[in-house]
Design an enzyme around this catalytic site. Structure first.
Site, PDB file in Angstrom:
ATOM      1  N   HIS A 165      48.499  21.326  27.938  1.00 37.34           N
ATOM      2  CA  HIS A 165      49.053  20.784  26.695  1.00 37.34           C
ATOM      3  C   HIS A 165      48.162  19.689  26.146  1.00 37.34           C
ATOM      4  O   HIS A 165      47.292  19.153  26.829  1.00 37.34           O
ATOM      5  CB  HIS A 165      50.456  20.220  26.930  1.00 37.34           C
ATOM      6  CG  HIS A 165      50.466  18.916  27.684  1.00 37.34           C
ATOM      7  ND1 HIS A 165      50.175  18.811  29.035  1.00 37.34           N
ATOM      8  CD2 HIS A 165      50.720  17.633  27.272  1.00 37.34           C
ATOM      9  CE1 HIS A 165      50.251  17.555  29.419  1.00 37.34           C
ATOM     10  NE2 HIS A 165      50.569  16.809  28.373  1.00 37.34           N
ATOM     11  N   ASN A 198      44.339  15.188  26.913  1.00 38.61           N
ATOM     12  CA  ASN A 198      43.987  14.489  28.139  1.00 38.61           C
ATOM     13  C   ASN A 198      44.026  15.501  29.270  1.00 38.61           C
ATOM     14  O   ASN A 198      45.006  16.224  29.428  1.00 38.61           O
ATOM     15  CB  ASN A 198      44.977  13.368  28.450  1.00 38.61           C
ATOM     16  CG  ASN A 198      44.973  12.272  27.411  1.00 38.61           C
ATOM     17  OD1 ASN A 198      43.951  12.025  26.775  1.00 38.61           O
ATOM     18  ND2 ASN A 198      46.088  11.607  27.233  1.00 38.61           N
TER      19      ASN A 198
END
Length: 383
Positions: free
Chosen positions: A211, A198
């Site tokens: 991440h 995301n």
């Protein structure tokens, strides 16, 4: 600490955090880090109990109710980044400096409990009892949300995304995705493994640190269940047909020896692009060395092309759809599906009545036009 050598010269170092969660370091082949890693000496609260799934009788879908996630960090300042290496003033989740690090989420949507290793007796109360059990319909049905949720840190730097990494680092992450897919697929009760990233506050990101995540589900997800039905209603080689159809059309964005990226014929989102291997592979673990080597720079070019569409970074979800652990291994092909609600430099597509309530989508931009813009942006990218 357990040490092993993976492909492309990546070194895997597996250890544990102070509360027992697994932490795995993946060192770049040209890493400047030494072999030692600090021990996590934090005193942590016990992990929350495994969440509970409730069945929606109208659809048969299972909804995980994970209230502990309400306590997760929300856009902390850089000096309190929970994904940065630990320092005297920041007791983060990762004790040492790293290249790529993967660890179990402290407040997961699924897990930490798993099914019994035999697959016959649940390891926790009310765990799912196989596909037949989950497929039954009934009012008030619940099951434990067994499984695993992991965080994949692409870099120790406080900001960025996958697309901002070097080709070497991207290759290390790909090796980590393949390794984690194999490890998580072998856990008792896991039915599907899903790596994803995301990116951007418009998507709901709560950490700026570069991440992604990996979910290991106790069921085959609704999206994949519909896909399996489509394959049953068409042909086992559906993905090969899709790839041939798109390669012959006007929506190809980027093509290599082993991978093709294209805007799909019936794209829903203003920015939507799929990335598919030319050979049938069910998941990351099944990719060969050549496919992994090409994927690193090609995927970076695609992501940087998405960012080149506008003067500021574009929010997106990069979803790596993999075949379930047991079902559809010969028919469901590994495919990355990137979607973004950004329909203009300063406008987002919001899911209103038709899309959100009825699942009846209305596309704002013709897929051929979107492909033209994205192809031009990708062609200007230099790695």
């Amino acid at each position: 600490m357990t040490v092993s050598l993976l492909g492309a010269g990546v070194v895997k170092r597996a250890t544990r955090l102070s509360d027992g969660r697994e932490l795995v370091y993946y060192d770049d082949p040209d890493t400047s880090l030494g072999p030692d890693r600090a021990v996590d000496t934090r005193v942590l609260d016990p992990r929350p109990a495994t969440a509970t799934m409730r069945q929606d009788i109208l659809t048969g879908d299972w909804i995980s109710v994970a209230a502990a996630r309400q306590n997760r960090a929300f856009l902390p300042p850089a000096e309190r980044d929970p994904l940065a290496p630990q320092s005297p003033t920041n007791p983060s989740e990762i004790p040492s400096d790293y290249d790529v690090a993967v660890f179990e989420n402290r407040s997961p949507s699924f897990g930490p409990a798993l099914a019994a290793a035999s697959g016959e007796v649940p390891a926790c109360a009310n765990a799912p009892r196989g596909d037949d059990d989950l497929a039954q319909l009934g009012l008030g049905r619940t099951r434990s949300s067994i499984g695993r949720c992991e965080v994949v840190c692409f870099s120790p730097e406080p900001s960025g995304s996958f697309g901002t990494q070097s080709a070497t680092r991207a290759r290390t992450v790909i090796e980590a995705w393949a390794d984690r897919t194999a490890v998580l697929s072998a856990l008792p009760g896991v039915e599907q493994v899903f790596p994803f990233e995301n990116r951007g506050e418009a998507i709901g990101v709560t950490l700026h640190h570069p991440h992604g995540q990996i979910y290991a589900y106790p069921y085959v997800t609704p999206r994949t269940t519909r896909l399996l039905d489509s394959i049953d209603r068409t042909a086992p080689d559906l993905f090969a047909r899709i790839l041939e159809f798109e390669q012959a059309g006007p929506r190809v964005v980027l093509r290599g020896e082993h991978w093709t990226a294209f805007v799909p014929f019936a794209a829903r989102w203003p920015i939507e692009v799929h990335l598919m291997p030319h050979r049938h592979v069910p998941d990351f673990a099944a990719l060969d060395t050549d496919e992994r080597d090409e994927l690193a720079p090609l995927y970076l070019r695609l992501l940087r092309g998405v960012d080149a569409l506008y003067d500021s970074p574009t929010p997106y979800i990069a979803a790596w759809h993999q075949a379930p652990v047991r079902a559809g291994r010969d028919t469901v092909r590994l495919t990355m599906q990137l979607t973004s609600p950004r329909r203009a430099a300063d406008k987002l597509k919001y899911l209103a009545g038709s899309e959100a309530a009825m699942g009846a989508w209305i596309a704002d931009i013709p897929p051929e036009e979107a492909a033209d813009r994205l192809r031009a942006a990708v062609e200007g990218v230099q790695l």
